[in-house]
Design an enzyme around this catalytic site. Structure first.
Site, PDB file in Angstrom:
ATOM      1  N   GLY A  39       0.776  -1.170   0.198  1.00  0.00           N
ATOM      2  CA  GLY A  39       0.063  -0.014  -0.014  1.00  0.00           C
ATOM      3  C   GLY A  39       0.653   1.175   0.053  1.00  0.00           C
ATOM      4  N   SER A  40       0.488   2.200  -0.514  1.00  0.00           N
ATOM      5  CA  SER A  40       1.424   3.399  -0.532  1.00  0.00           C
ATOM      6  C   SER A  40       1.053   3.969   0.922  1.00  0.00           C
ATOM      7  CB  SER A  40       0.662   4.759  -1.537  1.00  0.00           C
ATOM      8  OG  SER A  40       1.244   4.108  -2.210  1.00  0.00           O
ATOM      9  N   GLY A  41       1.222   4.900   1.044  1.00  0.00           N
ATOM     10  CA  GLY A  41       1.448   6.227   2.703  1.00  0.00           C
ATOM     11  C   GLY A  41       2.628   5.261   3.731  1.00  0.00           C
ATOM     12  N   HIS A  42       3.556   4.779   3.153  1.00  0.00           N
ATOM     13  CA  HIS A  42       4.581   4.696   4.048  1.00  0.00           C
ATOM     14  C   HIS A  42       6.059   5.141   3.057  1.00  0.00           C
ATOM     15  CE1 HIS A  42       1.629   1.806   5.838  1.00  0.00           C
ATOM     16  NE2 HIS A  42       1.897   0.795   4.264  1.00  0.00           N
ATOM     17  N   LYS A  51       5.620  -7.908   2.469  1.00  0.00           N
ATOM     18  CA  LYS A  51       4.957  -7.413   3.776  1.00  0.00           C
ATOM     19  C   LYS A  51       4.219  -8.559   4.097  1.00  0.00           C
ATOM     20  CE  LYS A  51       4.850  -3.026   4.579  1.00  0.00           C
ATOM     21  NZ  LYS A  51       4.697  -2.832   2.747  1.00  0.00           N
ATOM     22  N   ASP A  71      -1.443  -8.240   0.820  1.00  0.00           N
ATOM     23  CA  ASP A  71      -0.153  -8.270  -0.074  1.00  0.00           C
ATOM     24  C   ASP A  71       0.611  -9.956  -0.444  1.00  0.00           C
ATOM     25  OD1 ASP A  71       0.834  -5.381   0.116  1.00  0.00           O
ATOM     26  OD2 ASP A  71       0.804  -5.497   1.994  1.00  0.00           O
ATOM     27  N   HIS A 112      -0.644   1.296   9.550  1.00  0.00           N
ATOM     28  CA  HIS A 112      -1.662   0.864   9.244  1.00  0.00           C
ATOM     29  C   HIS A 112      -2.669   1.848  10.264  1.00  0.00           C
ATOM     30  CE1 HIS A 112       0.250  -1.813   7.143  1.00  0.00           C
ATOM     31  NE2 HIS A 112      -0.036  -0.719   5.771  1.00  0.00           N
TER      32      HIS A 112
HETATM   33  N1  LIG Z   1      -7.398 -15.204   5.421  1.00  0.00           N
HETATM   34  C1  LIG Z   1      -9.052 -14.913   4.937  1.00  0.00           C
HETATM   35  N2  LIG Z   1      -9.580 -15.681   4.136  1.00  0.00           N
HETATM   36  C2  LIG Z   1     -11.153 -15.048   3.913  1.00  0.00           C
HETATM   37  N3  LIG Z   1     -10.798 -13.862   3.962  1.00  0.00           N
HETATM   38  C3  LIG Z   1     -10.306 -13.065   4.333  1.00  0.00           C
HETATM   39  C4  LIG Z   1      -8.716 -13.877   4.561  1.00  0.00           C
HETATM   40  N4  LIG Z   1      -8.514 -12.546   5.191  1.00  0.00           N
HETATM   41  C5  LIG Z   1      -9.150 -11.063   5.387  1.00  0.00           C
HETATM   42  N5  LIG Z   1     -10.140 -11.678   4.587  1.00  0.00           N
HETATM   43  C6  LIG Z   1     -11.519 -10.627   5.228  1.00  0.00           C
HETATM   44  O1  LIG Z   1     -11.216  -9.851   4.099  1.00  0.00           O
HETATM   45  C7  LIG Z   1     -12.176  -8.744   5.155  1.00  0.00           C
HETATM   46  C8  LIG Z   1     -10.893  -7.326   4.949  1.00  0.00           C
HETATM   47  O2  LIG Z   1     -11.097  -7.185   3.456  1.00  0.00           O
HETATM   48  P1  LIG Z   1     -10.139  -5.340   3.434  1.00  0.00           P
HETATM   49  O3  LIG Z   1     -10.634  -5.093   1.630  1.00  0.00           O
HETATM   50  O4  LIG Z   1     -10.583  -4.167   4.325  1.00  0.00           O
HETATM   51  O5  LIG Z   1      -8.276  -6.387   3.038  1.00  0.00           O
HETATM   52  P2  LIG Z   1      -7.558  -5.892   3.134  1.00  0.00           P
HETATM   53  O6  LIG Z   1      -6.489  -6.150   4.806  1.00  0.00           O
HETATM   54  O7  LIG Z   1      -7.449  -4.436   4.692  1.00  0.00           O
HETATM   55  O8  LIG Z   1      -6.403  -5.348   2.696  1.00  0.00           O
HETATM   56  P3  LIG Z   1      -4.904  -4.754   3.061  1.00  0.00           P
HETATM   57  O9  LIG Z   1      -3.670  -5.201   3.502  1.00  0.00           O
HETATM   58  O10 LIG Z   1      -3.691  -4.900   1.524  1.00  0.00           O
HETATM   59  O11 LIG Z   1      -5.346  -3.390   3.115  1.00  0.00           O
HETATM   60  C9  LIG Z   1     -11.817  -8.862   6.689  1.00  0.00           C
HETATM   61  O12 LIG Z   1     -12.613  -8.738   6.826  1.00  0.00           O
HETATM   62  C10 LIG Z   1     -12.462 -10.290   6.459  1.00  0.00           C
HETATM   63  O13 LIG Z   1     -13.718 -10.948   5.814  1.00  0.00           O
END
Ligand SMILES: Nc1ncnc2c1ncn2[C@@H]1O[C@H](COP(=O)(O)OP(=O)(O)OP(=O)(O)O)[C@@H](O)[C@H]1O
Ligand SMILES: [Mg+2]
Lengths: 208, 332
Positions: free
Chosen positions: B54-57, B105, B110, B219
């Protein structure tokens, strides 16, 4: 309960509308136990999905869902992009060359989508993720001889709410350990909207 | 929200254009993507290194693109991992025939997006290896869950793996040295104030005027403990002790230290933290090989810092000392 191309499109359009309406709510949930981007990710992705599929004429369901999948994979990022993207890609593969799907076929497709999410994310039920909504919903549509749309909607809602009491094992919320308890999982919340939109679309049409 | 931007939805694209404008001799971009690549990529006969997130780092990760470090960095939306097609473009752009190492990371987003990109590249016959950095000791280590986050220690992985690739080493050798860094690097952070994602428009969390948070993620993920604000010495001690609990160091061990600012903390304060960290190392008889103080892995305008300790052996020390031409990590 036949899935036609028109209805599939309406499902995606309705889902997008619900996502746009609930964007801030999803973001708030993700701010509480994640990084606060889930609403933004989903809103950005489905806006692009609608842009892509609304003006396009499809002959088959798999072409439509493949466009949905590829758009999500290339526009969303985050965890939800590959997860929802994989789900729609599997749904597309399951409906290969079909211009409409009967209930059995559609249910098969939803099961394949769930399996895709689980294979990609390696989460199990109870880990506080979208799987906690997807799995019981797929179990329900697989096991019932008559699918009651209001029941499907209620079930998805109830399962979403139950994630509140779970401790996250997967995704960003897992960093919080026990402190992830008390907030609904954002991905479970968006998945509820997906199934609520599905129930909505079928309710508007006829059922068989 | 008070930010020096034009459009909250265009921050990543505009930043990339600004970076290219500032460093046209060093960086190029792939049209239609948010990938920044070494000007002379692909370097033939060298393993390509790709990271991103992600950007912002900033300066992570584009600031670490350059001879001796990364070959390409993929910038996602703010705090959101980039998409597989973008990572795939980066892999293709840096493959000089010896394969490509992805430095990821440890965040689900990611990992999933980079994994999909690796599958796409392998389908096209490009050899790809992946390492996952998980240096944040604030999170419990576990094989059953997502596990630890990757934070500032990632930059030392870039540096050392980059130097290894420069020696003409094979993909397996570069991967092995990256893994060695990962198993010897630990980071612990803290935050004083939150940050605001431009598109969200409001801070990710609130802290009271007299509050700080130990173990906060980059974050704004909540940390392990919210406490009354403490003097820098006490904060430094807490951070270092938490690392040492996880990676015990003994007399005569050799380390590199990184005191990393999160974006809103003056360099002055980072040096104040380092004063205490250095004293602690001295007391324990630990040999400090090199100390890096600055903003390396930020979290937008968040105030706070992290301390990273990397335990060195001769090989790691030598590779750390090797030259680098990356904008944010120049070494001669
Ligand atoms: N391993 C997984 N299997 C199934 N669903 C998952 C898993 N990891 C996260 N999730 C789902 O994804 C949602 C989060 O999605 P989001 O779009 O916020 O991505 P993020 O985790 O913030 O990604 P990033 O790390 O790139 O910011 C969680 O609420 C959960 O429901
Ligand atoms: Mg998120």
């Amino acid at each position: 309960m036949k899935l036609t191309i028109a209805r599939a499109k309406e499902w995606m359009l309705t889902f997008n509308q619900r996502i746009q309406e609930e964007k801030d709510h999803l973001t708030e949930l993700d701010q509480a136990i994640g990084d606060g981007d889930h609403g933004l990710n989903m809103a950005r992705g489905f806006q692009e999905v609608v842009k892509k599929i609304e003006p396009t004429n499809y002959d088959t369901l798999d072409a439509l869902f493949k466009d949905v999948a590829m758009t999500l994979i290339s526009k969303v990022g985050g965890a939800s992009g590959p997860l929802y993207g994989t789900a729609f890609l599997r749904l597309s593969t399951a409906l290969k060359a079909e211009s409409e799907a009967n209930r059995e076929k559609f249910v098969e497709g939803l099961k394949a989508a769930l399996d895709g999410i689980k294979a990609r994310g390696k989460a199990h039920r109870g880990d506080k993720t979208m799987v906690d909504v997807w799995e019981p919903v797929v179990d329900y549509v697989q096991s019932q001889s008559t699918i009651h749309l209001s029941q499907l909607n209620e079930l998805a809602k109830e399962k979403m709410e139950e994630t509140k009491d779970l401790e996250a094992k997967m995704g960003r919320a897992s960093y919080l350990g026990k402190r992830s308890i008390g907030t609904i999982d954002p991905g479970a919340a968006s998945s509820y909207l997906l199934f609520a939109s599905l129930a909505d679309c079928f309710q508007k049409g006829e059922m068989d | 929200m008070k930010k020096l931007i034009n459009d909250p939805n265009a921050v990543v694209q505009e930043m990339i254009e600004g970076m290219i404008a500032a460093h046209p001799d060093k960086l190029k971009t792939i049209p239609g993507t948010t990938v920044l690549v070494r000007k002379d990529a692909p370097v033939q006969g060298k393993v390509g290194l790709v990271s991103g997130g992600g950007s912002g780092h900033e300066p992570a990760h584009a600031g670490y693109v350059g001879k001796g470090m990364l070959d390409a960095a993929v910038a996602g939306e703010v705090f959101t991992s980039p998409t597989p097609d973008q990572v795939f473009e980066a892999i293709k752009a840096v493959d000089g025939g010896k394969g490509v190492l992805l430095i990821i990371k440890n965040y689900t987003g990611d990992v999933l997006n980079f994994e999909m990109a690796a599958e796409m590249a392998e389908a096209e016959g490009i050899k790809v290896a992946k390492v996952i950095v998980n240096d944040d000791v604030a999170v419990e280590d576990s094989t059953y869950t997502t596990g630890r986050r990757g934070i500032a220690g990632t930059i030392l992985v870039h540096k050392i793996a980059g130097a290894m690739a420069d020696t003409g080493a094979s993909l397996e050798e570069v991967e092995a040295v990256a893994k060695k860094v990962i198993s010897n690097v630990r980071t612990m952070g803290m935050a004083l104030t939150p940050c605001t994602v431009p598109a969200a428009g409001k801070p990710g969390f609130e802290h009271g005027e007299k509050e700080m948070e130990i173990g906060m993620g980059i974050h704004g993920e909540p940390g392990i403990e919210k406490t009354e604000i403490q003097p820098a010495n006490q904060v430094a001690e807490t951070l270092v002790n938490k690392i040492l609990e996880d990676m015990p160091l003994v007399e005569k061990d050799r380390v590199a230290i990184m005191i990393n600012g999160l974006g809103g903390t003056p360099i002055m304060e980072l040096y104040i933290v380092n004063k205490k960290v250095a004293e602690m190392m001295k007391e324990k008889g630990i040999d400090v090989h090199e100390t890096f103080v600055g903003n390396y892995m930020t979290s937008l305008e968040m105030a706070g810092c992290s301390v990273t300790l990397l335990k060195l052996d001769d090989q790691l020390a030598e590779l750390l000392d090797a030259p680098s031409d990356a904008i944010a990590f120049k070494k001669s």
